[in-house]
Design a protein around this motif. Sequence first.
Motif, PDB file in Angstrom:
ATOM      1  N   MET A 219     -21.331  -4.252 -52.542  1.00 51.82           N
ATOM      2  CA  MET A 219     -20.388  -4.172 -53.654  1.00 51.82           C
ATOM      3  C   MET A 219     -19.931  -5.542 -54.143  1.00 51.82           C
TER       4      MET A 219
ATOM      5  N   SER B 284     -12.673  -6.514 -55.193  1.00 50.72           N
ATOM      6  CA  SER B 284     -13.290  -5.879 -54.025  1.00 50.72           C
ATOM      7  C   SER B 284     -12.247  -5.579 -52.952  1.00 50.72           C
TER       8      SER B 284
ATOM      9  N   ARG C 216     -22.543  -7.400 -56.201  1.00 46.65           N
ATOM     10  CA  ARG C 216     -22.786  -6.705 -57.467  1.00 46.65           C
ATOM     11  C   ARG C 216     -21.615  -6.921 -58.422  1.00 46.65           C
ATOM     12  N   LEU C 217     -20.397  -6.969 -57.886  1.00 44.86           N
ATOM     13  CA  LEU C 217     -19.250  -7.263 -58.744  1.00 44.86           C
ATOM     14  C   LEU C 217     -19.370  -8.655 -59.353  1.00 44.86           C
TER      15      LEU C 217
ATOM     16  N   LEU D 283     -23.723  -0.690 -58.984  1.00 41.88           N
ATOM     17  CA  LEU D 283     -22.359  -0.274 -58.687  1.00 41.88           C
ATOM     18  C   LEU D 283     -22.155   1.205 -59.013  1.00 41.88           C
TER      19      LEU D 283
END
Length: 287
Positions: free
Chosen positions: A161, A177, A164-165, A27
């Motif tokens: 993203m 997101s 990964r969050l 990130l």
Amino acid sequence: METYFSNILTTGSDEEKARVRLARRGLLVFFAMLVPLSILSYALLMTSPIFVLLLMWAPGLSSIFARIVLREGISDISLRIGGKQTLKKLPMILLLPVIIGLFAYGIAWVTGLVQYVTPDTFIKAPSAVIFVGTVLMQMLFGTIIGVLSSTGEELGWRGYMLTRLIDARIPKPVLTSGIIWGLWHLPVMLVGNYYSGPYPALSVVLFMISVTSFSYILSRLRLSTGSVWAAIFLHASWNAVIQDAFDLFSSGENVLLWTGESGIFVALALFIAAWMTSRKPLEIRRL
């Protein structure tokens, strides 16, 4: 078929800590590339609208950069179409923008809050025929053409993203997101280049509701099918049907107050759609 969480060990284990650390590093690299590239794209967009493609590809290019720098590979992005899972979602992908459009724009047209207009066209036919033909054209060909730009966004937002969050254990990753995605749009909106209604502050609030709700639907599609292609197709379908069909038939002084991505009725429709989607159990898949 395994889920993203099927191999996660007990919280606090070395493997789990390594997963969180790598996700957070990803990130960091992603945003380190995304922020300056987006700023550059915004600046260039002020000189020519052609640079909107660079802006839409900023998230995708940033995710590619992060994958190369961190040597992550592309196996997690699920570039395969997704088999039966994606095919089963195809009717929903093509029809959802139409349903949202008929609900939101239909109310605006019937109540007279927004004027229904028939755009000039070389086809001589009744207005209803032209409208249906335009919607069908955008559902099919518009979606195909729109894949070029929507791929750039979805490779970054839902293809990189979002997961990964989740792995980084960020609270409410899907909601987070969506908020990030909405905030990323605001610069071009605030300068009046994108769905800026008569009341800027209200437009921002409504736009954030619309985008966050739509992001929730896109995220569910990406996670439940295991493929980023489902999100790419829906994103492209939305842009084609709403922006190049329903918006085309709408006019009036307050058109952006009631319709469009910063319109009251569109925000309401997308919020309802996201709420209905959230009632279904989610099985997260990875191909």
